[in-house]
Design an enzyme around this catalytic site. Structure first.
Site, PDB file in Angstrom:
ATOM      1  N   TYR A 267       0.806  -1.211   0.000  1.00 55.60           N
ATOM      2  CA  TYR A 267       0.000   0.000   0.000  1.00 55.60           C
ATOM      3  C   TYR A 267       0.844   1.269   0.000  1.00 55.60           C
ATOM      4  O   TYR A 267       0.400   2.314  -0.507  1.00 55.60           O
ATOM      5  CB  TYR A 267      -0.909  -0.015   1.234  1.00 55.60           C
ATOM      6  N   TYR A 268       2.040   1.233   0.549  1.00 54.37           N
ATOM      7  CA  TYR A 268       2.855   2.439   0.708  1.00 54.37           C
ATOM      8  C   TYR A 268       3.285   2.986  -0.659  1.00 54.37           C
ATOM      9  O   TYR A 268       4.019   2.327  -1.403  1.00 54.37           O
ATOM     10  CB  TYR A 268       4.103   2.157   1.541  1.00 54.37           C
ATOM     11  N   GLY A 269       2.836   4.201  -0.938  1.00 52.99           N
ATOM     12  CA  GLY A 269       3.214   4.835  -2.198  1.00 52.99           C
ATOM     13  C   GLY A 269       2.750   4.064  -3.413  1.00 52.99           C
ATOM     14  O   GLY A 269       3.371   4.148  -4.474  1.00 52.99           O
ATOM     15  N   SER A 270       1.665   3.295  -3.253  1.00 55.08           N
ATOM     16  CA  SER A 270       1.150   2.456  -4.351  1.00 55.08           C
ATOM     17  C   SER A 270       2.254   1.576  -4.945  1.00 55.08           C
ATOM     18  O   SER A 270       2.330   1.381  -6.158  1.00 55.08           O
ATOM     19  CB  SER A 270       0.523   3.336  -5.441  1.00 55.08           C
TER      20      SER A 270
END
Length: 310
Positions: free
Chosen positions: A99-102
Site C-alpha cells: 500500500y505504501y506509495g502504491s
C-alpha cells in the site's frame, strides 16, 4: 506441484536472470560501505539485537520502516541511499507494505535487495483480506522487492471488519497459510492500531509477529486499556512484537521530549524491535546512534516521560 509454486519458480528464475550480472562487484562495494560505516562510528558500537519471537532470527532493536521518503513517488535516489545507509549502519530488518506509495516503497527497497537481500529480515503486508486479492498482491510485492520469498508477510491494518473477514471462507488467512507451506513466506504477522482487535486476533490465531503503535503519549493506539492483555498474549505465545509510530507520525516532536527520549520510551517496552520511517538521512544517523547506546529506562523514567506529553 501447484500453479502458484510454478509461478514462484518462474519468478525466481526471472529475478536471477535480471540481477545476476555484476552481483559480485556490487556485493564487494556493499561490504566496503558497511566496513566504512562501522569505522566512522567513534565507539564502533554494534547494533544491539534480541530474538524476534519464535522466528529464529535475532533482530536489531532499531529497524527501518517503509514510510517517510520511501513511500513518496519520485524519491528513488534519496530512498535507495537511505536504505543502503541503514544496512551499512547495522539495521537488519526492513518493513514495508504494498500500500505504501502504491508500490513505490517496495520498489525502492527492491532496488537494494538486488544485491543485499541476505542482509535483512524482509517484511511486507497485504491490505486485501481475500484469498484471491492476497495472491495477486504477493506476486506484485515479490516482483517489486526482487525476491522469491518474504521473511514476514502481514495482514495490513486490521480493524473489526477485516478481522471478521479473516474468519470466513476464502480469506487472506488461507492464502497466507498456503504461501507459508510452499515456502514463499516464512512467517505470518498482523498489524493494526487497536490493542483490543490485535489481542483478539493473536488470541484466535498463532501469529509469528505483531506490529503495534507504541509511543509515550499513547497517540494513534486505540483501545489502550487492552494493552496489558496484548502483552500478556504475546509473552505467552512468544510472538515477535514490532513497535511503530514512535514519534506519533511526527506529532510528538517538539512537545517537550527529544527524539532520543521518545525512541528510548518505546524501546523500553516489551518489544523485539522498533521501526521508524525516515525522510532525512541525518535522522537515520541520529536514530541509529541513539539505538546503539540504548539502555532500558526505569519505571520512574517512563512515568516522567509520559507526564510530559500527556
Amino acid at each position: 506441484m501447484s500453479k502458484r509454486l510454478d509461478r514462484r519458480t518462474f519468478l525466481k528464475n526471472s529475478l536471477i536472470a535480471a540481477t545476476g550480472i555484476g552481483l559480485a562487484s556490487t556485493a564487494n562495494k556493499d561490504l566496503f560501505a558497511k566496513s566504512a560505516a562501522w569505522l566512522s562510528d567513534p565507539e564502533n558500537n554494534p547494533m544491539p539485537k534480541q530474538p524476534l519471537g519464535n522466528t529464529g532470527y535475532d533482530v536489531g532493536i532499531y529497524s527501518l520502516g517503509g514510510q517517510g521518503a520511501l513511500e513518496v513517488p519520485g524519491t528513488f535516489d534519496k530512498s535507495v541511499a537511505i536504505i543502503n545507509r541503514a544496512l551499512d549502519l547495522g539495521v537488519n530488518y526492513i518493513d514495508t507494505a504494498a500500500y505504501y506509495g502504491s508500490g513505490s516503497s517496495e520498489m525502492y527497497i527492491g532496488e537494494v535487495m538486488k544485491t543485499r537481500r541476505d542482509e535483512v529480515f524482509l517484511a511486507t503486508k497485504s491490505h486485501d483480506y481475500t484469498y484471491d486479492g492476497t495472491m495477486r498482491l504477493i506476486e506484485e510485492s515479490l516482483r517489486r522487492l526482487n525476491t522469491d520469498h518474504l521473511d514476514l508477510y502481514q495482514h495490513h491494518y486490521m480493524f473489526q471488519e477485516r478481522y471478521d473477514r479473516l474468519l470466513k471462507k476464502d480469506s487472506a488467512r488461507h492464502a497466507f497459510e498456503e504461501l507459508k507451506e510452499e515456502g514463499v513466506i516464512r512467517n505470518i504477522g498482523v498489524t493494526g492500531h487497536s490493542a483490543r482487535i490485535l489481542s483478539d486476533a493473536i488470541e484466535n490465531y498463532d501469529y509469528d509477529c505483531v506490529l503495534i503503535p507504541l509511543n509515550a503519549a499513547g497517540s494513534i493506539l486505540q483501545d489502550d486499556g487492552n494493552l496489558d492483555r496484548f502483552f500478556g498474549l504475546t509473552s505467552e505465545k512468544n510472538m515477535g512484537v514490532i513497535a511503530m509510530k514512535v514519534f506519533g507520525g511526527g506529532g510528538l516532536i517538539g512537545r517537550g521530549l527529544t527524539p532520543k527520549q521518545l525512541l528510548y520510551y518505546t524501546m523500553s517496552q516489551p518489544v523485539s524491535t522498533t521501526i521508524v520511517g525516515i525522510s532525512q538521512m541525518e535522522h537515520l544517523e541520529e536514530n541509529v546512534r541513539n539505538a546503539k547506546q540504548f539502555k532500558p529506562l526505569t519505571d520512574e523514567d517512563i512515568m516522567e516521560l509520559k507526564a510530559v506529553v500527556q
